[in-house]
Design a protein around this motif. Sequence first.
Motif, PDB file in Angstrom:
ATOM      1  N   GLU A  20       0.855  -1.181   0.000  1.00 28.30           N
ATOM      2  CA  GLU A  20       0.000   0.000   0.000  1.00 28.30           C
ATOM      3  C   GLU A  20       0.892   1.232   0.000  1.00 28.30           C
ATOM      4  N   LEU A  21       0.582   2.221  -0.836  1.00 31.32           N
ATOM      5  CA  LEU A  21       1.574   3.249  -1.133  1.00 31.32           C
ATOM      6  C   LEU A  21       1.191   4.675  -0.750  1.00 31.32           C
ATOM      7  N   THR A  22      -0.061   4.933  -0.450  1.00 35.44           N
ATOM      8  CA  THR A  22      -0.445   6.326  -0.204  1.00 35.44           C
ATOM      9  C   THR A  22      -1.059   6.552   1.176  1.00 35.44           C
ATOM     10  N   GLY A  23      -0.949   5.572   2.049  1.00 40.86           N
ATOM     11  CA  GLY A  23      -1.501   5.725   3.392  1.00 40.86           C
ATOM     12  C   GLY A  23      -0.478   5.364   4.442  1.00 40.86           C
ATOM     13  N   GLY A  24      -0.955   5.159   5.651  1.00 36.96           N
ATOM     14  CA  GLY A  24      -0.077   4.723   6.732  1.00 36.96           C
ATOM     15  C   GLY A  24       0.806   5.824   7.281  1.00 36.96           C
ATOM     16  N   VAL A  25       1.899   5.418   7.903  1.00 41.49           N
ATOM     17  CA  VAL A  25       2.734   6.330   8.679  1.00 41.49           C
ATOM     18  C   VAL A  25       3.418   7.392   7.813  1.00 41.49           C
ATOM     19  N   TYR A  26       3.599   7.142   6.521  1.00 43.27           N
ATOM     20  CA  TYR A  26       4.259   8.122   5.663  1.00 43.27           C
ATOM     21  C   TYR A  26       3.369   9.332   5.373  1.00 43.27           C
ATOM     22  N   PHE A  27       2.056   9.156   5.478  1.00 38.67           N
ATOM     23  CA  PHE A  27       1.153  10.226   5.071  1.00 38.67           C
ATOM     24  C   PHE A  27       0.203  10.703   6.167  1.00 38.67           C
ATOM     25  N   ALA A  28      -0.115   9.845   7.135  1.00 44.69           N
ATOM     26  CA  ALA A  28      -1.155  10.187   8.102  1.00 44.69           C
ATOM     27  C   ALA A  28      -0.718  11.299   9.045  1.00 44.69           C
ATOM     28  N   LYS A  29      -1.681  12.041   9.564  1.00 49.98           N
ATOM     29  CA  LYS A  29      -1.434  13.118  10.511  1.00 49.98           C
ATOM     30  C   LYS A  29      -2.167  12.804  11.812  1.00 49.98           C
ATOM     31  N   PRO A  30      -1.640  13.269  12.989  1.00 49.35           N
ATOM     32  CA  PRO A  30      -0.549  14.238  13.139  1.00 49.35           C
ATOM     33  C   PRO A  30       0.827  13.668  12.823  1.00 49.35           C
ATOM     34  N   LYS A  31       1.653  14.525  12.282  1.00 49.59           N
ATOM     35  CA  LYS A  31       3.044  14.240  11.991  1.00 49.59           C
ATOM     36  C   LYS A  31       3.803  15.516  12.336  1.00 49.59           C
ATOM     37  N   LYS A  32       4.538  15.495  13.452  1.00 43.75           N
ATOM     38  CA  LYS A  32       5.172  16.744  13.866  1.00 43.75           C
ATOM     39  C   LYS A  32       6.328  16.493  14.825  1.00 43.75           C
ATOM     40  N   GLU A  33       7.105  17.524  15.023  1.00 47.63           N
ATOM     41  CA  GLU A  33       8.212  17.520  15.977  1.00 47.63           C
ATOM     42  C   GLU A  33       8.107  18.790  16.803  1.00 47.63           C
ATOM     43  N   TRP A  34       8.320  18.679  18.122  1.00 44.71           N
ATOM     44  CA  TRP A  34       8.203  19.858  18.960  1.00 44.71           C
ATOM     45  C   TRP A  34       9.118  19.748  20.184  1.00 44.71           C
ATOM     46  N   VAL A  35       9.217  20.851  20.910  1.00 47.62           N
ATOM     47  CA  VAL A  35      10.084  20.920  22.087  1.00 47.62           C
ATOM     48  C   VAL A  35       9.223  21.140  23.324  1.00 47.62           C
ATOM     49  N   THR A  36       9.473  20.339  24.349  1.00 46.01           N
ATOM     50  CA  THR A  36       8.771  20.487  25.617  1.00 46.01           C
ATOM     51  C   THR A  36       9.777  20.910  26.691  1.00 46.01           C
ATOM     52  N   SER A  37       9.288  21.130  27.887  1.00 41.09           N
ATOM     53  CA  SER A  37      10.176  21.511  28.991  1.00 41.09           C
ATOM     54  C   SER A  37      11.126  20.374  29.371  1.00 41.09           C
ATOM     55  N   ARG A  38      10.814  19.155  28.912  1.00 40.82           N
ATOM     56  CA  ARG A  38      11.644  17.996  29.234  1.00 40.82           C
ATOM     57  C   ARG A  38      12.447  17.491  28.026  1.00 40.82           C
ATOM     58  N   GLY A  39      12.420  18.247  26.940  1.00 41.09           N
ATOM     59  CA  GLY A  39      13.200  17.848  25.774  1.00 41.09           C
ATOM     60  C   GLY A  39      12.367  17.760  24.501  1.00 41.09           C
ATOM     61  N   ARG A  40      12.989  17.280  23.472  1.00 36.42           N
ATOM     62  CA  ARG A  40      12.334  17.201  22.166  1.00 36.42           C
ATOM     63  C   ARG A  40      11.442  15.962  22.053  1.00 36.42           C
ATOM     64  N   LYS A  41      10.382  16.097  21.274  1.00 38.78           N
ATOM     65  CA  LYS A  41       9.470  14.996  20.971  1.00 38.78           C
ATOM     66  C   LYS A  41       9.113  15.024  19.485  1.00 38.78           C
ATOM     67  N   ALA A  42       8.696  13.869  18.988  1.00 39.98           N
ATOM     68  CA  ALA A  42       8.230  13.772  17.603  1.00 39.98           C
ATOM     69  C   ALA A  42       7.174  12.690  17.530  1.00 39.98           C
ATOM     70  N   THR A  43       6.258  12.834  16.587  1.00 38.84           N
ATOM     71  CA  THR A  43       5.219  11.821  16.430  1.00 38.84           C
ATOM     72  C   THR A  43       4.885  11.630  14.950  1.00 38.84           C
TER      73      THR A  43
END
Length: 362
Positions: A135-158
Amino acid sequence: MKYRITVLPGDGIGPDVMAEGVKVLQAVGRKFGHSFKLEYELIGAVAIDKTESALPEETLAMCKRSDAVMLAAVGDPRYDDPKLPVHPEDGLLALRKGLGLFANLRPVRVFDELVNASTLKPEVLQGTDFVFVRELTGGVYFAKPKKEWVTSRGRKATDSMTYSEQEIERIIRVGFELARARKKRLVSVDKANVLKSSRLWRQVAVEVSRDYPDVALSHVLVDACAMQLIRTPAMFDVIVTENLFGDILSDEAAQLAGSMGMLPSASLSGIPVAGKRTFGLYEPIHGSAPTIAGKDIANPIATILSVAMMLRHSLALDSEAAAVEQAAESVLKHGYRTDDIMAPESTRVGTRQMGDLIAARI
């Protein structure tokens, strides 16, 4: 008959191997009386360099006007920094999405002549001939949320792995249709013991199987499949799985064939049916390999076999596709090899000569 083909050489060794794919396609035209109108466009790093976009609007528009698309490779180490706003691979993902190419077919065949090219024992590899349906147009490569951010305890990504019932059903049907035309065995790969999306995948696979009582369906967890690909690859006929799993497993399977330079692929916008035309994009599964670009040592066979897949699935020219496949096999039988598949007592040839040899046998 006249056909319109968009050609995307891309980056690195892309132009090298694409030239040989085009050479073979033109030989098919001369042999069978077809006319192929080839229109070249940009994608990947070369597109970023000239337009600041990995997939210019002109490229996507031209692809949509074509009967099929030939792509070689994208990727350039100059754009490896994850902080850059655009990367060559963005163009490939956008192209798949923009053209609705949801089904990726990756055949894995171990040629008798290359049974010693892999690091696995020949007796393990003999008889290996199966197809991945990814399968080529779904799943983890395309689905949202997809982001990286900084918290008070360090960096996170999802990243999110999301699938709808409709997305799963259509790719499962591709698997069943291919299996019905082959040995009537379909393996559905998931991680249903852990992932919710995989549990839905398995449920839908079972439901769709009721429309294909002549095809035996089995379920294999992705980690077990990875093991079985190495232990008993000849047991498989058609394997269907989601985007991320298919990406990883099909690259693993490339080593069964001796080299990634041997494996073609097709990305289709519909369910393939013998004798009917389905729009698609055709490319070797290997990357751009910039360190060997222009050195006349890259293996063009995966690109040439991708041309055969294009002839079969998008142009409904099955005899022509078979002629390309037979020509490639003939060259291997006569002992000609590029660097990646060299063996004792073989004749070493470069990219261009390999293309010449195959084209001459059409």
